[in-house]
Design an enzyme around this catalytic site. Structure first.
Site, PDB file in Angstrom:
ATOM      1  N   GLY A  33      18.395   1.477 -40.832  1.00 40.34           N
ATOM      2  CA  GLY A  33      18.399   2.946 -40.406  1.00 40.34           C
ATOM      3  C   GLY A  33      16.992   3.436 -39.728  1.00 40.34           C
ATOM      4  CB  ALA A  34      15.327   4.600 -37.336  1.00 41.52           C
ATOM      5  N   GLY A  35      14.669   7.320 -39.072  1.00 51.25           N
ATOM      6  CA  GLY A  35      14.745   8.586 -38.881  1.00 51.25           C
ATOM      7  C   GLY A  35      13.385   9.389 -38.774  1.00 51.25           C
ATOM      8  N   GLY A  36      13.263  10.626 -39.065  1.00 49.47           N
ATOM      9  CA  GLY A  36      11.867  11.364 -38.948  1.00 49.47           C
ATOM     10  C   GLY A  36      10.756  10.719 -40.013  1.00 49.47           C
ATOM     11  CG  MET A  37      10.566  10.934 -43.909  1.00 43.85           C
ATOM     12  SD  MET A  37       8.902  11.657 -44.109  1.00 43.85           S
ATOM     13  CE  MET A  37       8.069  10.503 -45.216  1.00 43.85           C
ATOM     14  N   GLY A  38      10.646   7.611 -40.994  1.00 41.31           N
ATOM     15  CA  GLY A  38      10.320   5.926 -40.763  1.00 41.31           C
ATOM     16  C   GLY A  38      11.481   5.135 -40.253  1.00 41.31           C
ATOM     17  CB  VAL A  40      15.335   2.102 -43.814  1.00 40.69           C
ATOM     18  CG1 VAL A  40      15.781   1.429 -45.086  1.00 40.69           C
ATOM     19  CG2 VAL A  40      14.843   3.573 -43.847  1.00 40.69           C
ATOM     20  CE  LYS A  54      12.803   6.205 -44.964  1.00 41.33           C
ATOM     21  NZ  LYS A  54      13.237   7.409 -45.646  1.00 41.33           N
ATOM     22  CG  ASP A 148      15.780  15.298 -47.013  1.00 40.78           C
ATOM     23  OD1 ASP A 148      16.460  16.671 -46.876  1.00 40.78           O
ATOM     24  OD2 ASP A 148      15.581  14.600 -46.253  1.00 40.78           O
TER      25      ASP A 148
END
Length: 544
Positions: A33-38, A40, A54, A148
């Site tokens: 996965g991927a998102g605002g923090m980095g 994975v 991550k 979160d």
């Protein structure tokens, strides 16, 4: 895109040209996965155990304040040992790209479960509350506030939920980063004090749990969708919309969503409330039946140990049991709630899913594919590609194989097909799956990896070969291509009873038909290690 740590449903994505191949000494295998923090990644320990690693985004890594907080929060997160959390395995806080590795949980997130299956029943929701509340007790006990907690940060395993990403949002909550306009947390699940920039406490996570429960039970966040600014305004100034959730959960959700932190329940009070709820009946246990059947099929059922086989974890009293006991003998829940019930009984399985024990030769032999009698008159087949479906022509009598012009090289001799056609739609295509060791098997129906001896139609593996499920049919192509017609013809004319890795090298395709003959999987072996991970790519089709 929100940060996610999904399991193997849907399958992990392959690494891109920009992705590293190794971080902190761990070999990266795929993106989870991927998102605002980095980003994975699925990675492996030197001994072959899977982990979720991550890697922090470059803009965070360049911020000194983030690095300081990240190191502090990782140190705290290492002290968290809850059964309903994904255990921290390793970290690299001082590296150029900071990273954190946790136990790999082979299951979908609550967000994915609700998106695919809709709202969950009351008893399932209550059991989730008990498990997540215990996870929060472990997190808060280590001096960490999650900040979160949302459906994407709760993974579902057969033996209960796992809370992930604890402490990471806290590490990112620095003035330098917030000043750039990046908001930490998810608006629809923020508590009022968090939305206003005030001090956060364990009660902040309880508010998020209430919003999560409303989403899981009703299908939408309690403060509505729309722009972030609108959601934040409603969180601070308006009452939640509880019209979509069952009446039996109204009191619980309203309690958690109290505007003032001091008016919200503690984790122990939440667990006691679940114990006393009539839908649970004093037995909040994650046994078969705690999940609705479609979700259980996706996640995989809880498997009881075989006679003489050790269980996955010791059956000792848990923090949840202790908390419930303490609460039952202390103050009762708020007015309107049920009276406390007896404490929870035994432990639920551990947070990190241990690889299932490699089945013994006897058990494995019992599950080996048995040949079904060949059906008189092979099915008449001609491949016609139309969207995501495969069409196979059926003759009115005995039928015929594919025409010489259209048949797959593996189809064998053929006769002219008839004109009637029926579709064989694809269930999923090009799904890459990795089994870390012989303690896992491939669930061909769901397109995911599950602990050994849990799937009904599966492809297991030992050190040197695949082991199809009992009464499955298999065929290995003689060429580089394998179509549905080629597979069906091959199963009837040249079936195989063994699938050694050596015969499948170079991604030589083979197929497996389900015992009920209604589904078919075309498989390619991408990578195999005798005592380590095995990776396959699967296309699945419905034949009925």
């Amino acid at each position: 895109m929100p940060d996610q740590l999904p399991g193997v449903q849907p399958g992990p994505a392959g690494l891109t040209a920009d992705d590293p191949r190794e971080i902190g000494g761990y070999r990266l295998h795929a993106r989870l996965g991927a998102g605002g923090m980095g980003v994975v990644y699925l990675a492996y320990t030197p001994g072959g155990r899977p982990i979720a690693l991550k890697a922090v985004r470059a803009e965070f890594a360049a911020d000194p304040e983030f690095r300081e907080r990240f190191a502090r929060e990782v140190a705290s997160a290492r002290r968290i040992h809850g059964l309903f959390t994904a255990q921290v395995v390793d970290f690299g806080v001082d590296e150029r790209t900071p990273w954190l590795a946790t136990a790999y949980v082979p299951g979908p997130s609550l967000h994915e479960v609700v998106r695919r299956h809709g709202p969950l029943p009351v008893r399932t929701v209550l059991l989730l509350v008990a498990g997540i509340a215990e996870a929060l007790q472990a997190i808060h006990g280590a001096g960490v506030v999650h900040r979160d907690l949302k459906p994407a940060n709760v993974l579902i395993a057969g033996d209960g939920p796992r809370v992930i990403d604890f402490g990471i949002a806290h590490a990112a909550d620095s003035s330098a980063l917030t000043g750039t306009g990046l908001r930490i947390g998810t608006a629809a699940f923020m508590a009022p004090e968090q939305a206003l920039g005030h001090r956060v406490t364990p009660a902040t996570d309880v508010f998020a749990l209430g919003a999560l429960v409303a989403y899981v039970a009703g299908g939408t966040p309690p403060f509505g969708a729309g722009p972030e600014s609108t959601a934040l305004y409603r969180v601070v100034h308006e009452h939640p919309d509880l019209t979509r959730i069952p009446a039996g959960l109204h009191d619980l959700v309203a309690w958690c969503l109290a505007k003032r932190p001091q008016d919200r329940p503690t984790g122990a009070e939440l667990i006691a409330y679940v114990h006393a709820h009539p839908a649970v009946g004093g037995r909040p246990e994650f046994t078969d039946g705690w999940l609705p059947h479609p979700v259980r099929e996706e996640v995989g059922p809880v498997r009881a140990p075989a006679p003489g086989e050790p269980g996955p974890v010791p059956h000792a009293p848990t923090a949840m049991a202790a908390a419930a006991t303490a609460t039952a003998t202390a103050s009762a829940p708020r007015p309107g709630a049920h009276a406390p019930a007896p404490p929870l009984a035994a432990a639920v399985p551990a947070a990190a899913p241990e690889p299932g024990p490699a089945p013994s030769p006897g058990r494995r032999a019992e599950r080996r594919g048995r040949r079904l009698p060949a059906v008189a008159g092979a099915v008449a087949v001609t491949l016609l590609v139309c969207g995501a479906a495969v069409y196979v022509l059926d003759g009115p009598g005995e039928g015929a194989a594919a025409s010489a012009e259209d048949r797959d090289p593996a189809d064998g001799d053929a006769e002219q097909p008839s004109r009637s056609a029926r579709p064989y739609p694809a269930g999923y295509t090009q799904v890459e799956l990795t089994a870390p060791d012989a303690g896992y098997e491939f669930d061909l129906k769901a397109g995911k990896v599950v602990p050994a001896d849990t799937a009904t139609w599966f492809l297991a593996r030992d050190a040197q070969s695949f082991v199809p499920s009992e009464e499955s049919d298999s065929f290995v192509s003689e060429g580089k291509a394998l179509t549905v017609p080629g597979c069906l013809h091959g199963i009837e004319t040249k079936p195989v009873t063994s699938l050694p890795f050596t015969a499948l090298a170079g991604e030589r395709p083979f197929c497996v038909r389900s015992p009920d003959r209604r589904e078919l999987a075309v498989v390619r072996l991408r990578e195999a290690a005798a005592a380590g991970p095995v990776t396959i790519v699967v296309d699945q089709y419905h034949l009925g």
